[in-house]
Design an enzyme around this catalytic site. Sequence first.
Site, PDB file in Angstrom:
ATOM      1  N   LYS A 280       0.870  -1.191   0.000  1.00  0.00           N
ATOM      2  CA  LYS A 280       0.000   0.000   0.000  1.00  0.00           C
ATOM      3  C   LYS A 280       0.895   1.226   0.000  1.00  0.00           C
ATOM      4  O   LYS A 280       2.047   1.159   0.448  1.00  0.00           O
ATOM      5  CB  LYS A 280      -0.869   0.010   1.268  1.00  0.00           C
ATOM      6  CG  LYS A 280      -2.161   0.782   1.101  1.00  0.00           C
ATOM      7  CD  LYS A 280      -3.219  -0.070   0.455  1.00  0.00           C
ATOM      8  CE  LYS A 280      -4.457   0.712   0.100  1.00  0.00           C
ATOM      9  NZ  LYS A 280      -5.545  -0.210  -0.287  1.00  0.00           N
TER      10      LYS A 280
ATOM     11  N   ASP B  91      -6.940   4.154  -4.651  1.00  0.00           N
ATOM     12  CA  ASP B  91      -7.624   3.968  -3.365  1.00  0.00           C
ATOM     13  C   ASP B  91      -8.293   5.331  -3.119  1.00  0.00           C
ATOM     14  O   ASP B  91      -8.499   6.088  -4.084  1.00  0.00           O
ATOM     15  CB  ASP B  91      -6.618   3.587  -2.266  1.00  0.00           C
ATOM     16  CG  ASP B  91      -7.296   3.000  -1.025  1.00  0.00           C
ATOM     17  OD1 ASP B  91      -7.644   1.815  -1.033  1.00  0.00           O
ATOM     18  OD2 ASP B  91      -7.509   3.743  -0.037  1.00  0.00           O
TER      19      ASP B  91
HETATM   20  N1  GLU Z   1      -7.232   0.000  -3.123  1.00  0.00           N
HETATM   21  C1  GLU Z   1      -7.949  -1.178  -3.509  1.00  0.00           C
HETATM   22  C2  GLU Z   1      -8.025  -2.128  -2.337  1.00  0.00           C
HETATM   23  O1  GLU Z   1      -8.118  -1.697  -1.209  1.00  0.00           O
HETATM   24  C3  GLU Z   1      -7.456  -1.789  -4.820  1.00  0.00           C
HETATM   25  C4  GLU Z   1      -6.012  -2.149  -4.876  1.00  0.00           C
HETATM   26  C5  GLU Z   1      -5.513  -2.579  -6.263  1.00  0.00           C
HETATM   27  O2  GLU Z   1      -6.310  -2.622  -7.202  1.00  0.00           O
HETATM   28  O3  GLU Z   1      -4.326  -2.878  -6.360  1.00  0.00           O
HETATM   29  O4  GLU Z   1      -8.070  -3.332  -2.480  1.00  0.00           O
END
Ligand code: GLU
Length: 464
Positions: free
Chosen positions: A139, A179
């Site tokens: 993240k 996100d």
């Molecule tokens: N931010 C999204 C999540 O919490 C997607 C992450 C992504 O597609 O890599 O899963």
Amino acid sequence: MSKGKAIRMDEKELEKAREYIKSLRNPNCKEDDVFFQAMEEVLLSIAPLYLSDPKYQANAIVQRLVVPDRIFKFKVEWLDRNNKIQVNTGYRVQFNNALGPYKGGLRFHPTVNEGVLKFLGFEQILKNALTGLPIGGAKGGSDFDPKGKTDFEVMSFCSAFMRELHKYIGPRIDVPAGDIGVGAREIGYLFGEYKKITSAYEGVLTGKPFFFGGSLMRPEATGYGVVYFTEKMLEIENKEPLKEKVCTVSGSGNVALHAIEKLYQLGALPVTCSDSKGTVYDPRGVDLELLKELKFVKRVSLQEYSKKHPEAKYIPVSDYPKGGHAAWHIPCYAAFPCATQNELTETDAKALVKNGCVSVTEGANMPSTPEAIHYFQKSGICFGPAKAANAGGVAVSALEMSQNAQMMRWSFEKVDAELKTIMEHICTNVAQTAEEYGVKGNYVDGANIAGFKRVADAMIAEGI
Ligand code: GLU
């Protein structure tokens, strides 16, 4: 282990586990609160697996899993609309790549700090494992606030952010996505800068707009996935489907919007949505077209909703029930928290249960507090935790990586069908795992155990 027999920690072991979690913690670092909240939930619920198989302790899996592989923290200097230099902090937490390249979104929001990103990265490891696809957990993000910024400012920030981030990512190394605060516009600017620096046109980011390499259905994926998961969970638990049922939703970003859209497609009636300033309650059903216009075109507050629909109720945050959120005090059959972490408290959980709510599914990451989850479970309502229920977004991101690697594009129908299969499979797997480990109906433990097992087994096989 024997089917259906719960192996629970006894008081001594529980105390040992808590002591261990405490020993990892710097009590002066408030930033880490959410990370420890997420970690504690996972570690306490994987006990039946951990205690039943000595290989996990012998390989020190817990001690290894809770520490990120590495964290990058960097300065982002950018020019605002008045040509003034601004400074923000950027991060990328590469948590675990036992199952595949690091994968997870970028969050741009003033509340972002290392602790928040560690919590999100940790959750992402298990979420990504549950998809069954080859992706690790990561993240990143920044305390930059895109709200009220011009397109030029967002572009200027994204370029500056990527000037540092590009050093750490790659299609086989780490693939960021969106996100909160990072959507197609931001991904576009980030991709453009990556391409300028590296000259490589490659699948280094997902959530790209379709016309330059994104997957169809990626914007819809998380919200649709949450609803597919809920339908399957209701079926497994012998409850009525969502058709013709009143649903409450919080949030008004990408996840909320597409959860609302899918609910309409299934014949349900979503009556709420919210933003940081207040909640809209429209008993005839939320006007989806207006919501899209307000949030994705005009980028304004939901207060504007009442201008077109004066009969809908707008509840400002100042009028929320004490310690709670207005959306959860409106009677519904199914609730969908799709805004942000810890937005649904015990007060809210009590109101939902009292008003006859049958199912709660988390679209946001960890939106329910531990007390709220405990209350739901005590009350026997269906509860779909985020790491299982909202995995549709990252799953379609992995499908986008496949399409980019193949230089191919799949149809909307193909991606949608894959997504539905993946969500139903996650739900069934979680329910079966819960039953197998003696906690039937507990989707929190089921998800934690199933996700942990996949990652831990890979870590053991790969050695240190
Ligand atoms: N931010 C999204 C999540 O919490 C997607 C992450 C992504 O597609 O890599 O899963």
